[in-house]
Design a protein around this motif. Structure first.
Motif, short mmCIF file in Angstrom:
data_model
loop_
_atom_site.label_atom_id
_atom_site.label_comp_id
_atom_site.label_asym_id
_atom_site.label_seq_id
_atom_site.Cartn_x
_atom_site.Cartn_y
_atom_site.Cartn_z
N LEU A 42 51.29 -4.40 40.74
CA LEU A 42 50.19 -3.55 40.13
C LEU A 42 48.90 -4.30 39.78
CD1 LEU A 42 49.76 -1.20 38.00
CD2 LEU A 42 50.61 -2.84 36.12
N LEU A 43 49.08 -5.56 39.85
CA LEU A 43 47.85 -6.54 39.95
C LEU A 43 46.94 -6.21 41.22
CD1 LEU A 43 48.85 -9.63 38.13
CD2 LEU A 43 47.25 -7.87 37.13
N TYR A 44 47.88 -6.24 42.29
CA TYR A 44 47.17 -6.18 43.59
C TYR A 44 46.49 -4.86 43.68
CZ TYR A 44 47.20 -5.41 48.77
OH TYR A 44 46.56 -5.11 49.99
N SER A 45 47.21 -3.86 43.55
CA SER A 45 46.80 -2.49 43.50
C SER A 45 45.51 -2.05 42.59
CB SER A 45 47.71 -1.54 43.25
OG SER A 45 48.89 -1.75 43.98
N THR A 46 45.41 -2.52 41.44
CA THR A 46 44.38 -2.32 40.60
C THR A 46 43.45 -3.02 40.91
OG1 THR A 46 45.24 -3.84 38.92
CG2 THR A 46 45.71 -1.45 38.71
N ALA A 170 45.75 -14.68 43.54
CA ALA A 170 44.72 -15.32 42.56
C ALA A 170 43.70 -16.24 42.92
CB ALA A 170 45.83 -16.05 41.36
N PHE A 171 44.03 -17.18 43.85
CA PHE A 171 42.93 -18.28 44.15
C PHE A 171 42.21 -17.99 45.56
CE2 PHE A 171 46.30 -20.09 41.38
CZ PHE A 171 45.29 -20.40 40.30
N VAL A 172 42.65 -16.93 46.24
CA VAL A 172 41.80 -16.78 47.28
C VAL A 172 40.94 -15.56 47.32
CG1 VAL A 172 42.19 -15.99 49.93
CG2 VAL A 172 43.68 -17.86 48.90
N SER A 173 41.23 -14.57 46.36
CA SER A 173 40.53 -13.30 46.14
C SER A 173 39.89 -13.27 44.72
CB SER A 173 41.45 -12.14 46.64
OG SER A 173 40.67 -10.90 46.25
N SER A 205 44.54 -11.46 36.90
CA SER A 205 45.55 -12.21 38.29
C SER A 205 45.42 -13.48 38.44
CB SER A 205 44.90 -11.33 39.48
OG SER A 205 45.31 -11.73 40.78
N ALA A 206 44.18 -14.04 38.00
CA ALA A 206 44.07 -15.68 38.02
C ALA A 206 44.90 -16.16 37.25
CB ALA A 206 42.45 -15.79 37.80
N VAL A 207 44.92 -15.66 35.85
CA VAL A 207 45.96 -16.35 34.74
C VAL A 207 47.26 -16.32 35.20
CG1 VAL A 207 46.41 -16.32 32.42
CG2 VAL A 207 44.03 -15.88 33.08
N TYR A 208 47.61 -15.06 35.62
CA TYR A 208 48.95 -14.91 35.92
C TYR A 208 49.23 -15.81 37.35
CZ TYR A 208 53.54 -12.51 37.60
OH TYR A 208 54.70 -12.43 37.75
N GLY A 209 48.55 -16.12 38.37
CA GLY A 209 48.60 -17.07 39.23
C GLY A 209 48.84 -18.40 38.75
N ALA A 210 47.99 -18.62 37.91
CA ALA A 210 47.97 -20.23 37.11
C ALA A 210 49.35 -20.22 36.35
CB ALA A 210 46.88 -20.41 36.31
N ILE A 211 49.72 -19.30 35.86
CA ILE A 211 51.06 -19.34 35.05
C ILE A 211 52.21 -19.66 36.20
CG2 ILE A 211 52.78 -18.25 33.67
CD1 ILE A 211 50.14 -16.87 32.42
N LEU A 212 52.39 -18.94 37.10
CA LEU A 212 53.13 -19.10 38.17
C LEU A 212 53.00 -20.46 38.89
CD1 LEU A 212 53.34 -15.44 39.83
CD2 LEU A 212 54.90 -16.33 38.49
N CYS A 213 51.95 -20.95 38.91
CA CYS A 213 51.93 -22.36 39.44
C CYS A 213 52.65 -23.21 38.63
CB CYS A 213 50.35 -22.72 39.62
SG CYS A 213 49.62 -22.08 40.85
N SER A 214 52.46 -23.07 37.27
CA SER A 214 53.25 -24.11 36.26
C SER A 214 54.67 -23.77 36.02
CB SER A 214 52.68 -23.71 34.97
OG SER A 214 51.20 -23.85 34.72
N ILE A 215 55.16 -22.63 36.34
CA ILE A 215 56.67 -22.25 36.24
C ILE A 215 57.22 -22.91 37.64
CG2 ILE A 215 58.25 -20.58 36.35
CD1 ILE A 215 56.56 -18.88 34.62
N PHE A 242 44.88 -19.42 30.07
CA PHE A 242 43.77 -18.59 30.05
C PHE A 242 42.32 -19.32 29.81
CE2 PHE A 242 41.26 -16.04 27.17
CZ PHE A 242 41.03 -14.84 27.79
N LEU A 243 42.50 -20.18 28.74
CA LEU A 243 41.51 -20.84 28.32
C LEU A 243 40.71 -21.82 29.37
CD1 LEU A 243 42.59 -22.35 24.89
CD2 LEU A 243 40.87 -20.39 25.27
N GLU A 244 41.69 -22.39 30.27
CA GLU A 244 41.32 -22.99 31.33
C GLU A 244 40.52 -22.02 32.43
OE1 GLU A 244 43.16 -26.35 34.64
OE2 GLU A 244 44.43 -25.14 33.42
N ILE A 245 41.12 -21.20 32.85
CA ILE A 245 40.64 -20.13 33.79
C ILE A 245 39.09 -19.81 33.33
CG2 ILE A 245 40.84 -18.11 35.10
CD1 ILE A 245 42.53 -20.12 36.34
N ILE A 246 38.99 -19.23 32.19
CA ILE A 246 38.04 -18.41 31.55
C ILE A 246 36.81 -19.23 31.56
CG2 ILE A 246 38.43 -18.59 29.30
CD1 ILE A 246 37.04 -15.61 31.01
#
Length: 408
Positions: A42-46, A170-173, A205-215, A242-246
């Motif tokens: 969904l994130l990729y498509s939107t 998240a981090f390339v695009s 997308s960036a926040v979700y990618g960062a969360i996945l990095c932590s997990i 979220f705070l870190e990315i924004i």
């Protein structure tokens, strides 16, 4: 007449540990749908849809500079996403058809649909297993058991593949696209709804990618064990990321909007320091390739893979903390130990970078970017970054999953 038990699912199981399959088979009476696959798709498509829409708008306005960067981030992220999915999937059936969809950059959508089909197959097989358990037929039970294992392995493989794809996206695009769209907004002092939607998709997308990095980092530190964060722990990770990315994205956008092309050398230095740091440590340790990779592939291929991993690792560290430490001289690639020193060093340097960029933003006023106090904006960004750091410290000190009841 063909029965469901006569179907065959003999695709490879690359990237899926047998322990993961056993865990899921132990809970197979209530298999959960892989929502991470759906969310990543969904994130990729939107994001691609809104970015293409903005590309056509910029093209109609003859904004060549904005058009070029917008489409470049789309294509770069989409291509790397297809490569990531192909890397995880060793397709034995419909290989040409799947490759065709990947060439059209629709691979994630097709893989998501396939995963949904396999999930429904798994539910059907589990229902048949309950029915067959009442009738003793060893041959049919063995075939059914193999189909359940194959379906479970396929779903787990796609789950792992889409998580890695999301991190790459998240981090390339997404993160570069977010910075660029904020830069455009600051430059023309307008925020239309279409650009706002694109920025929102990139931020999510960036926040979700960062969360996945932590997990994923937690899983690595627990020897690859699948973990499930309770709501409170997950809440802290979401707020922290979220705070870190924004704060990082806004700081970079304000800095770039203040200096224009003059900001490029500083940004390149920040990025290539993260690229070179693992290699300097690699050479310091004797410049020996991991023994397992030397035996299984050529030296050139191994170095190429390590370079790609380093570039992605540097892109993550440029945006936020990668949550793991890259060790090129180690067979495991990533350090499994928890290192507070690594966290403190990263956040100290990134905090210093943000402070420098905010000082440049406050004192170098080539043109008016905002109709408000520059100093107040800079202070708010620094405070937001420090709040993100505080939530990170709270998570690792009080909520880090060390107990067995948080590990599946």
């Amino acid at each position: 007449m063909e029965t469901p038990l006569e179907e065959t699912d003999e695709e490879g199981t690359g990237g899926v540990l047998s322990s993961e399959v056993e865990i899921n088979l132990g809970r197979r009476s209530h298999p959960s749908f892989p929502f991470s696959v759906f969310l990543s798709t969904l994130l990729y498509s939107t994001e691609v849809a809104f970015a293409l829409y903005m590309f056509f708008i910029y093209q109609k306005g003859n904004d060549i500079y904005w058009t070029s960067f917008t489409i470049s981030f789309i294509i770069m992220g989409a291509i790397f996403d297809q490569i990531t999915l192909l890397f995880f999937n060793k397709d034995s059936r419909n290989k040409v058809v799947l490759l065709f969809w990947h060439i059209l950059l629709l691979g994630p959508i097709v893989r998501c649909l396939q995963t949904t089909v396999y999930y429904h197959k798994l539910l059907k097989y589990l229902t048949l297993e309950v029915e067959e358990s009442r009738v003793s037929n060893p041959a049919r039970n063995k075939i059914l058991e193999r189909k359940i294992v194959n379906s479970t392995r396929y779903i787990l493989r796609q789950d792992n593949a889409f998580k890695c794809m999301t991190v790459v996206q998240a981090f390339v695009s997404s993160f570069p696209q977010l910075i660029f769209q904020i830069y455009v907004t600051l430059t023309i002092k307008e925020l239309p709804w279409n650009r706002a939607l694109l920025m929102t998709c990139c931020l999510l997308s960036a926040v979700y990618g960062a969360i996945l990095c932590s997990i994923l980092a937690i899983q690595i530190s627990n020897d690859g064990t699948t973990i499930k964060l309770p709501p409170m722990e997950l809440f802290y990770v979401i707020i922290w990321r979220f705070l870190e990315i924004i704060s990082r994205a806004v700081a970079l956008a304000l800095f770039a909007a203040s200096l224009k092309l003059k900001s490029l050398p500083f940004l390149l230095v920040i990025y290539f320091v993260s690229v070179l740091a693992p290699w300097l440590e690699f050479w310091k340790n004797g410049a020996h390739l991991p023994s397992s990779t030397e035996n299984n592939s050529s030296v050139v291929g191994t170095v190429l893979v390590l370079i790609i991993i380093t570039l992605l690792y540097a892109a993550i560290n440029f945006s936020c903390w990668a949550a793991v430490k890259l060790q090129l001289s180690n067979e495991k690639i990533f350090d499994r130990r928890e290192r507070w020193s690594h966290r403190i060093v990263h956040y100290s340097f990134q905090f210093l970078e943000n402070v420098i960029m905010m000082f440049v933003f406050m004192f170098y006023r080539g043109e008016i970017l905002l109709n408000c106090c520059y100093t107040l904006v800079a202070i708010h960004i620094i405070i937001i970054y420090l709040l993100g750091f505080s939530f990170m410290c709270l998570f690792y000190h009080y909520f880090y999953p060390r107990k067995s009841d948080k590990i599946l």
